[in-house]
Design an enzyme around this catalytic site. Structure first.
Site, PDB file in Angstrom:
ATOM      1  N   TYR A 165       0.832  -1.205   0.000  1.00  0.00           N
ATOM      2  CA  TYR A 165       0.000   0.000   0.000  1.00  0.00           C
ATOM      3  C   TYR A 165       0.870   1.260   0.000  1.00  0.00           C
ATOM      4  CZ  TYR A 165      -3.813   3.153   1.374  1.00  0.00           C
ATOM      5  OH  TYR A 165      -4.742   4.174   1.431  1.00  0.00           O
ATOM      6  N   SER A 168       2.504   1.774  -3.384  1.00  0.00           N
ATOM      7  CA  SER A 168       1.557   2.236  -4.411  1.00  0.00           C
ATOM      8  C   SER A 168       1.213   3.710  -4.225  1.00  0.00           C
ATOM      9  CB  SER A 168       0.286   1.382  -4.386  1.00  0.00           C
ATOM     10  OG  SER A 168      -0.495   1.633  -3.224  1.00  0.00           O
TER      11      SER A 168
END
Length: 255
Positions: A165, A168
């Protein structure tokens, strides 16, 4: 007649079925935009339009809004949406909000390749594909626009259990800054928001004990609300922010 910040503009919001995306639809519609609520879960997007854009008033009737099913990781799905919108509306979306995002949390040593790929595909590749396709539509039609990407404060500082996460979301920040440099000559602005701990379905999965520890690091001492992020989204979509592009803005309560 009182006009809103974004009156008369067509706005596309991905991840519109819940959380920040849903709040963005609500505030954008309140400020006069016609909203396209896009989500992989069509029923959730439809609920957003039926329930959460009810505050729309003035020249923009609630019936102008639409809900659509969209897979941001799939180019064909995006191009099909563009074709659909070109038949349904007389203008192209000039506000594009990339709010679609997922988590698949685990420790670095235990994180599967599949979970890594799925998060990067939605959060980073999905943002890229939406930006690329809708910016091209803007340039093809010689219209100015504003693209607002949703990153996360985790993209700046990292977070335990969120290798995929955080990677990204850091990528979304760098991609936004590059896109702003490339698209400025077309008068297309691109900015990114880095929310902190916001009261969304994603944060609700965090154990209470962990959440309590995180809140101790927030000077304002509380979770943020999706609407607080949505107000900034709407400002960035308006002419009030006409000289702001390539900016990364934290909405964290001071975290």
């Amino acid at each position: 007649m009182v006009t809103g910040l974004v009156s008369g503009r067509l706005a596309l919001v991905t991840g519109a079925g819940s959380g920040i995306g849903r709040a963005a639809c609500q505030v954008l519609s309140r400020e006069g935009a016609t909203v396209i609520a896009a989500d992989r879960n069509y029923d959730a997007a439809l609920e957003t339009i039926k329930t959460h854009t009810a505050l729309a008033s003035g020249s923009n009737a609630a019936g102008d809004h639409s809900a659509v099913e969209l897979d941001v990781t799939n180019t064909k799905s995006i191009q099909n949406l563009i074709q659909l919108l070109s038949k349904q509306y007389t203008e192209v979306p000039r506000i594009v909000v990339n709010s679609a995002g997922i988590t698949r949390d685990n420790w670095l040593l235990k994180l599967s390749e599949e979970d890594y790929d799925s998060v990067v595909n939605v959060n980073l590749k999905g943002t890229f594909l939406i930006m690329q396709n809708f910016a091209k539509q803007m340039t093809d039609n010689s219209v100015s626009g504003s693209i607002i990407n949703i990153s996360s404060i985790v993209g700046k500082y990292g977070n335990i259990g969120q290798t995929n996460y955080s990677a990204s979301k850091a990528g979304v920040v760098a991609m936004t800054q590059t896109a702003a440099k490339e698209l400025g000559k077309f008068n297309i602005r691109v900015n990114v928001i880095l929310p902190g701990f916001i009261d969304t379905p994603m944060v609700k999965t965090v154990p209470d004990k962990v959440k309590a520890g995180l809140l101790k690091m927030v000077p304002l001492g509380r979770l943020g609300t999706p609407s607080e992020v949505a107000e900034l989204i709407t400002f960035l979509g308006s002419e009030k922010s006409s000289f702001i592009t390539g900016a990364s803005i934290d909405v964290t309560g001071g975290y």
